[in-house]
Design a protein around this motif. Structure first.
Motif, PDB file in Angstrom:
ATOM      1  N   LYS A  92      -5.836 -10.340   1.438  1.00  0.00           N
ATOM      2  CA  LYS A  92      -5.730 -11.383   0.411  1.00  0.00           C
ATOM      3  C   LYS A  92      -6.003 -10.789  -0.974  1.00  0.00           C
ATOM      4  O   LYS A  92      -5.318 -11.123  -1.945  1.00  0.00           O
ATOM      5  N   LEU A  93      -6.984  -9.892  -1.059  1.00  0.00           N
ATOM      6  CA  LEU A  93      -7.290  -9.231  -2.333  1.00  0.00           C
ATOM      7  C   LEU A  93      -6.105  -8.408  -2.815  1.00  0.00           C
ATOM      8  O   LEU A  93      -5.744  -8.451  -3.995  1.00  0.00           O
ATOM      9  N   THR A 113     -12.726   0.709  -0.794  1.00  0.00           N
ATOM     10  CA  THR A 113     -13.512   0.267   0.350  1.00  0.00           C
ATOM     11  C   THR A 113     -14.707   1.208   0.498  1.00  0.00           C
ATOM     12  O   THR A 113     -14.550   2.415   0.613  1.00  0.00           O
ATOM     13  N   HIS A 114     -15.883   0.637   0.476  1.00  0.00           N
ATOM     14  CA  HIS A 114     -17.121   1.409   0.579  1.00  0.00           C
ATOM     15  C   HIS A 114     -17.458   1.674   2.043  1.00  0.00           C
ATOM     16  O   HIS A 114     -16.947   1.016   2.954  1.00  0.00           O
ATOM     17  N   ASP A 115     -18.344   2.622   2.262  1.00  0.00           N
ATOM     18  CA  ASP A 115     -18.768   2.983   3.618  1.00  0.00           C
ATOM     19  C   ASP A 115     -19.371   1.804   4.373  1.00  0.00           C
ATOM     20  O   ASP A 115     -19.281   1.739   5.593  1.00  0.00           O
ATOM     21  N   ASP A 116     -19.966   0.853   3.649  1.00  0.00           N
ATOM     22  CA  ASP A 116     -20.578  -0.300   4.316  1.00  0.00           C
ATOM     23  C   ASP A 116     -19.557  -1.388   4.662  1.00  0.00           C
ATOM     24  O   ASP A 116     -19.922  -2.437   5.180  1.00  0.00           O
ATOM     25  N   GLY A 117     -18.273  -1.133   4.382  1.00  0.00           N
ATOM     26  CA  GLY A 117     -17.227  -2.076   4.735  1.00  0.00           C
ATOM     27  C   GLY A 117     -16.922  -3.109   3.666  1.00  0.00           C
ATOM     28  O   GLY A 117     -16.062  -3.962   3.868  1.00  0.00           O
ATOM     29  N   THR A 118     -17.588  -3.043   2.537  1.00  0.00           N
ATOM     30  CA  THR A 118     -17.265  -3.974   1.461  1.00  0.00           C
ATOM     31  C   THR A 118     -16.156  -3.393   0.595  1.00  0.00           C
ATOM     32  O   THR A 118     -15.996  -2.175   0.491  1.00  0.00           O
ATOM     33  N   VAL A 119     -15.407  -4.288   0.007  1.00  0.00           N
ATOM     34  CA  VAL A 119     -14.300  -3.901  -0.874  1.00  0.00           C
ATOM     35  C   VAL A 119     -14.664  -4.358  -2.281  1.00  0.00           C
ATOM     36  O   VAL A 119     -15.099  -5.484  -2.485  1.00  0.00           O
ATOM     37  N   ARG A 120     -14.491  -3.458  -3.225  1.00  0.00           N
ATOM     38  CA  ARG A 120     -14.700  -3.792  -4.633  1.00  0.00           C
ATOM     39  C   ARG A 120     -13.442  -3.394  -5.392  1.00  0.00           C
ATOM     40  O   ARG A 120     -12.678  -2.537  -4.942  1.00  0.00           O
ATOM     41  N   LEU A 121     -13.268  -4.002  -6.543  1.00  0.00           N
ATOM     42  CA  LEU A 121     -12.070  -3.761  -7.330  1.00  0.00           C
ATOM     43  C   LEU A 121     -12.398  -2.964  -8.582  1.00  0.00           C
ATOM     44  O   LEU A 121     -13.501  -3.050  -9.121  1.00  0.00           O
ATOM     45  N   TRP A 155      -9.497 -14.585 -13.934  1.00  0.00           N
ATOM     46  CA  TRP A 155      -8.277 -14.884 -13.187  1.00  0.00           C
ATOM     47  C   TRP A 155      -8.530 -14.761 -11.686  1.00  0.00           C
ATOM     48  O   TRP A 155      -8.122 -15.621 -10.911  1.00  0.00           O
ATOM     49  N   LEU A 156      -9.220 -13.695 -11.267  1.00  0.00           N
ATOM     50  CA  LEU A 156      -9.486 -13.489  -9.852  1.00  0.00           C
ATOM     51  C   LEU A 156     -10.379 -14.590  -9.290  1.00  0.00           C
ATOM     52  O   LEU A 156     -10.135 -15.091  -8.186  1.00  0.00           O
ATOM     53  N   LEU A 160      -8.903 -16.826  -6.214  1.00  0.00           N
ATOM     54  CA  LEU A 160      -9.531 -16.787  -4.895  1.00  0.00           C
ATOM     55  C   LEU A 160     -10.502 -17.937  -4.665  1.00  0.00           C
ATOM     56  O   LEU A 160     -11.171 -17.988  -3.634  1.00  0.00           O
ATOM     57  N   GLY A 161     -10.608 -18.828  -5.635  1.00  0.00           N
ATOM     58  CA  GLY A 161     -11.515 -19.957  -5.469  1.00  0.00           C
ATOM     59  C   GLY A 161     -12.967 -19.525  -5.432  1.00  0.00           C
ATOM     60  O   GLY A 161     -13.774 -20.124  -4.721  1.00  0.00           O
ATOM     61  N   LEU A 162     -13.305 -18.513  -6.207  1.00  0.00           N
ATOM     62  CA  LEU A 162     -14.673 -17.993  -6.187  1.00  0.00           C
ATOM     63  C   LEU A 162     -15.620 -18.808  -7.052  1.00  0.00           C
ATOM     64  O   LEU A 162     -16.819 -18.558  -7.051  1.00  0.00           O
ATOM     65  N   GLU A 163     -15.120 -19.826  -7.776  1.00  0.00           N
ATOM     66  CA  GLU A 163     -16.006 -20.655  -8.597  1.00  0.00           C
ATOM     67  C   GLU A 163     -17.074 -21.301  -7.732  1.00  0.00           C
ATOM     68  O   GLU A 163     -18.218 -21.390  -8.122  1.00  0.00           O
TER      69      GLU A 163
END
Length: 183
Positions: A92-93, A113-121, A155-156, A160-163
């Motif tokens: 989705k990202l 993608t970090h070693d801990d499995g999280t994704v950052r932009l 915008w992101l 993504l409805g992060l509000e």
């Protein structure tokens, strides 16, 4: 060399009248020039352990970096978005950032993608500066890149409805988003 405050673009306000003087010759920007610009934009900044300038916001950090030497020197404005996303949301990202990258000139955004499995932009815009660049072009580009980096985050959040997550004080994975050293 110093930056004329009237040369800083005012998006949404009335633009100052252009000066009667002809354009200044090319300059080779450096960190001191970027510091002047950040001061005039009233942005707080720090110099990190690697000597790069960084302007911190609540959910991201924007770095102002010079790389290379001589004619090959590049000025890069790179924004690390601190909001972690679960690996399950990567598809989705990627769809969202592909849409952004198609619609806008900058920043071009990619995922990490970090070693801990999280994704950052990460968002980035670059300019060759080693042979010199018009001061007005450098200033307006840098200001535009900073503003576009801020707009991407907004915008992101909207896309993504992060509000809802921001209003409740939670990120999608429960992390406070305090940030990590991604540089």
């Amino acid at each position: 060399m110093s930056i004329d405050p009237s040369s800083i673009p005012n998006f949404g306000g009335q633009q100052p009248d252009p000066k009667d003087e002809g354009p200044a010759g090319p300059v080779v920007p450096d960190q001191d020039l970027v510091k002047q610009l950040l001061d005039q934009m009233e942005l707080k900044y720090v110099v990190d352990d690697e000597g790069d300038l960084a302007a911190p916001w609540e959910d991201f950090r924007t770095y102002f970096m010079f790389r290379g030497e001589g004619d090959q020197q590049v000025f890069s404005v790179r924004t690390f978005y601190d909001r972690p996303h679960p690996i399950d949301d990567k598809g989705k990202l990627l769809e969202s950032i592909d849409d952004w990258n198609r619609r806008t000139l900058w920043p071009k955004v990619y995922s990490h993608t970090h070693d801990d499995g999280t994704v950052r932009l990460i968002g980035e815009a670059q300019m060759m500066v080693g042979v010199g660049v018009a001061l007005e072009h450098f200033v307006s580009s840098t200001v535009s890149w900073v503003r576009a980096s801020i707009e991407f985050d907004k915008w992101l959040v909207d896309q993504l409805g992060l509000e809802k997550d921001a209003e409740s004080g939670e990120d999608s994975d429960g992390d406070s988003g305090s940030g990590s050293d991604d540089s």
